[in-house]
Design a protein around this motif. Structure first.
Motif, PDB file in Angstrom:
ATOM      1  N   ALA A 167       0.784  -1.228   0.060  1.00  0.00           N
ATOM      2  CA  ALA A 167       0.167  -0.139  -0.009  1.00  0.00           C
ATOM      3  C   ALA A 167       1.051   1.331  -0.107  1.00  0.00           C
ATOM      4  CB  ALA A 167      -0.850   0.095   1.204  1.00  0.00           C
ATOM      5  N   ALA A 168       1.910   1.370   0.748  1.00  0.00           N
ATOM      6  CA  ALA A 168       3.017   2.533   0.860  1.00  0.00           C
ATOM      7  C   ALA A 168       3.571   2.522  -0.756  1.00  0.00           C
ATOM      8  CB  ALA A 168       3.977   2.205   1.814  1.00  0.00           C
ATOM      9  N   LEU A 169       4.055   1.316  -1.197  1.00  0.00           N
ATOM     10  CA  LEU A 169       4.546   1.381  -2.677  1.00  0.00           C
ATOM     11  C   LEU A 169       3.351   2.139  -3.607  1.00  0.00           C
ATOM     12  CD1 LEU A 169       6.543   0.484  -4.577  1.00  0.00           C
ATOM     13  CD2 LEU A 169       5.646  -1.628  -4.789  1.00  0.00           C
ATOM     14  N   ASN A 170       2.341   1.729  -3.475  1.00  0.00           N
ATOM     15  CA  ASN A 170       1.402   2.404  -4.339  1.00  0.00           C
ATOM     16  C   ASN A 170       1.334   3.961  -4.226  1.00  0.00           C
ATOM     17  OD1 ASN A 170       0.468  -0.141  -4.965  1.00  0.00           O
ATOM     18  ND2 ASN A 170      -1.682   0.255  -3.955  1.00  0.00           N
ATOM     19  N   MET A 171       1.546   4.477  -3.061  1.00  0.00           N
ATOM     20  CA  MET A 171       1.473   5.951  -2.737  1.00  0.00           C
ATOM     21  C   MET A 171       2.970   6.536  -3.405  1.00  0.00           C
ATOM     22  SD  MET A 171       0.293   8.814  -1.660  1.00  0.00           S
ATOM     23  CE  MET A 171      -1.267   8.338  -0.937  1.00  0.00           C
ATOM     24  N   LEU A 172       3.879   5.650  -3.172  1.00  0.00           N
ATOM     25  CA  LEU A 172       5.093   6.326  -3.443  1.00  0.00           C
ATOM     26  C   LEU A 172       5.224   6.018  -5.059  1.00  0.00           C
ATOM     27  CD1 LEU A 172       8.162   6.648  -2.805  1.00  0.00           C
ATOM     28  CD2 LEU A 172       8.641   4.362  -3.454  1.00  0.00           C
ATOM     29  N   THR A 173       4.447   5.276  -5.881  1.00  0.00           N
ATOM     30  CA  THR A 173       4.193   5.355  -7.367  1.00  0.00           C
ATOM     31  C   THR A 173       3.464   6.597  -7.626  1.00  0.00           C
ATOM     32  OG1 THR A 173       3.809   2.842  -7.338  1.00  0.00           O
ATOM     33  CG2 THR A 173       3.078   4.272  -9.138  1.00  0.00           C
ATOM     34  N   ILE A 174       2.346   7.111  -6.964  1.00  0.00           N
ATOM     35  CA  ILE A 174       1.831   8.256  -7.208  1.00  0.00           C
ATOM     36  C   ILE A 174       2.918   9.420  -7.211  1.00  0.00           C
ATOM     37  CG2 ILE A 174      -0.036   9.820  -6.425  1.00  0.00           C
ATOM     38  CD1 ILE A 174      -1.489   7.398  -5.657  1.00  0.00           C
ATOM     39  N   GLN A 175       3.744   9.282  -6.128  1.00  0.00           N
ATOM     40  CA  GLN A 175       4.549  10.631  -5.891  1.00  0.00           C
ATOM     41  C   GLN A 175       5.538  10.433  -6.883  1.00  0.00           C
ATOM     42  OE1 GLN A 175       3.570  12.819  -3.555  1.00  0.00           O
ATOM     43  NE2 GLN A 175       1.995  11.417  -3.100  1.00  0.00           N
ATOM     44  N   TYR A 176       6.048   9.619  -7.478  1.00  0.00           N
ATOM     45  CA  TYR A 176       7.116   9.669  -8.562  1.00  0.00           C
ATOM     46  C   TYR A 176       6.424   9.943  -9.786  1.00  0.00           C
ATOM     47  CZ  TYR A 176      11.444   7.458  -6.281  1.00  0.00           C
ATOM     48  OH  TYR A 176      12.423   7.001  -5.839  1.00  0.00           O
ATOM     49  N   ALA A 177       5.099   9.420  -9.956  1.00  0.00           N
ATOM     50  CA  ALA A 177       4.336  10.043 -11.123  1.00  0.00           C
ATOM     51  C   ALA A 177       4.207  11.636 -10.971  1.00  0.00           C
ATOM     52  CB  ALA A 177       3.142   9.390 -11.177  1.00  0.00           C
ATOM     53  N   LYS A 178       3.846  12.310  -9.805  1.00  0.00           N
ATOM     54  CA  LYS A 178       4.046  13.585 -10.025  1.00  0.00           C
ATOM     55  C   LYS A 178       5.130  14.333 -10.192  1.00  0.00           C
ATOM     56  CE  LYS A 178       1.665  15.456  -6.478  1.00  0.00           C
ATOM     57  NZ  LYS A 178       1.181  15.709  -5.184  1.00  0.00           N
ATOM     58  N   ARG A 179       6.021  13.559  -9.741  1.00  0.00           N
ATOM     59  CA  ARG A 179       7.429  14.365  -9.674  1.00  0.00           C
ATOM     60  C   ARG A 179       8.133  14.134 -11.173  1.00  0.00           C
ATOM     61  NH1 ARG A 179      11.236  18.282  -8.404  1.00  0.00           N
ATOM     62  NH2 ARG A 179      13.155  17.142  -8.323  1.00  0.00           N
TER      63      ARG A 179
END
Length: 250
Positions: free
Chosen positions: A171-183
């Motif tokens: 679940a934390a990895l999913n949020m990290l995925t979103i943050q990299y996509a934003k960046r």
């Protein structure tokens, strides 16, 4: 994607990771087999070469910062750029991690591989991904990370034992995925998470014991969604979570 495209798959010496590497190699990519055990990585790469593909082993322990840096230097020297990064390496930590009884050493090891390892590898490879005309990052997550599924009395996850380790790390990895996509949204690099589903590999032995479910899905079937996300066109999604059927509810 053309035949000069290079992909690195972590944890690729067996299971879904190997199936992803084989699928990308079959599409004409040069595939780098990231494996913690150098001997097993070379064996996997050799099997793909025997099948006529361009595959090379890269020693890579995602929990070891020095090994990650060495792998990035290896990729830079070998190919000069990286078009696809599939962060597949992951561990379950085994069964029996009820939140109120969790072994924190085990929880730490699971997060160190499944979450922190993705950050280490992605950051080390980003300069090479930026050199590619259409970089793609795929983080191999899990359907068990879906909070919607876990809280749905009609879903079979409802009856799986609570765990502070594997599903929480994904679940934390999913949020990290979103943050990299934003960046990276202005770079052309697309970043997505894949849910391969439970496959008949060594990895799911604990899951099958806990649930009593018989797993017939193959590693090749599980790899299909990651391969699709690794080969998205320029108009493809970013910051999403997908399985075979499309978007997965967070």
């Amino acid at each position: 994607m053309d035949d000069t495209t290079t992909a690195l798959v972590t944890g690729a010496n067996k299971g879904i990771g190997y199936a992803v590497a084989a699928g990308l190699a079959a599409r004409g990519m040069t595939v780098l087999i990231g494996a913690r055990d150098a001997g097993l990585g070379e064996k996997a790469a050799a099997s793909l070469r025997d099948a006529g593909h361009d595959a090379r082993a890269v020693p890579l322990d995602v929990t070891d910062p020095a090994a990650v840096r060495d792998a990035a230097r290896h990729v830079a020297a070998a190919t000069g750029r990286l078009d696809v990064l599939v962060n597949n390496a992951g561990i379950s930590g085994g069964a029996g991690h009820l939140p109120d009884e969790a072994d924190m050493d085990v929880v730490h090891r699971v997060f160190d591989t499944n979450l922190y390892g993705v950050i280490r590898v992605t950051n080390a490879m980003l300069p090479l991904l930026r050199r590619a005309p259409a970089g793609r990052i795929v983080n191999v997550s899990s359907g068990t990370s879906s909070m919607a599924a876990m809280t749905d009395p009609g879903h079979y996850f409802w009856d799986t034992p609570a765990s502070a380790a594997y599903p929480a790390s994904k679940a934390a990895l999913n949020m990290l995925t979103i943050q990299y996509a934003k960046r990276l949204r202005d770079t052309g690099i697309l970043v997505n998470a894949a849910a391969p589903g439970a496959c008949a590999t060594d990895f799911v032995l604990d899951f099958t014991r806990l649930t009593g479910r018989t797993i017939e899905r193959t590693a090749e079937q599980g790899a299909a969604v990651a391969i699709r996300l690794a080969t998205l066109g320029e108009d493809g999604p970013t910051g999403g979570f997908f399985d075979d059927d499309g978007p997965v509810p967070w």
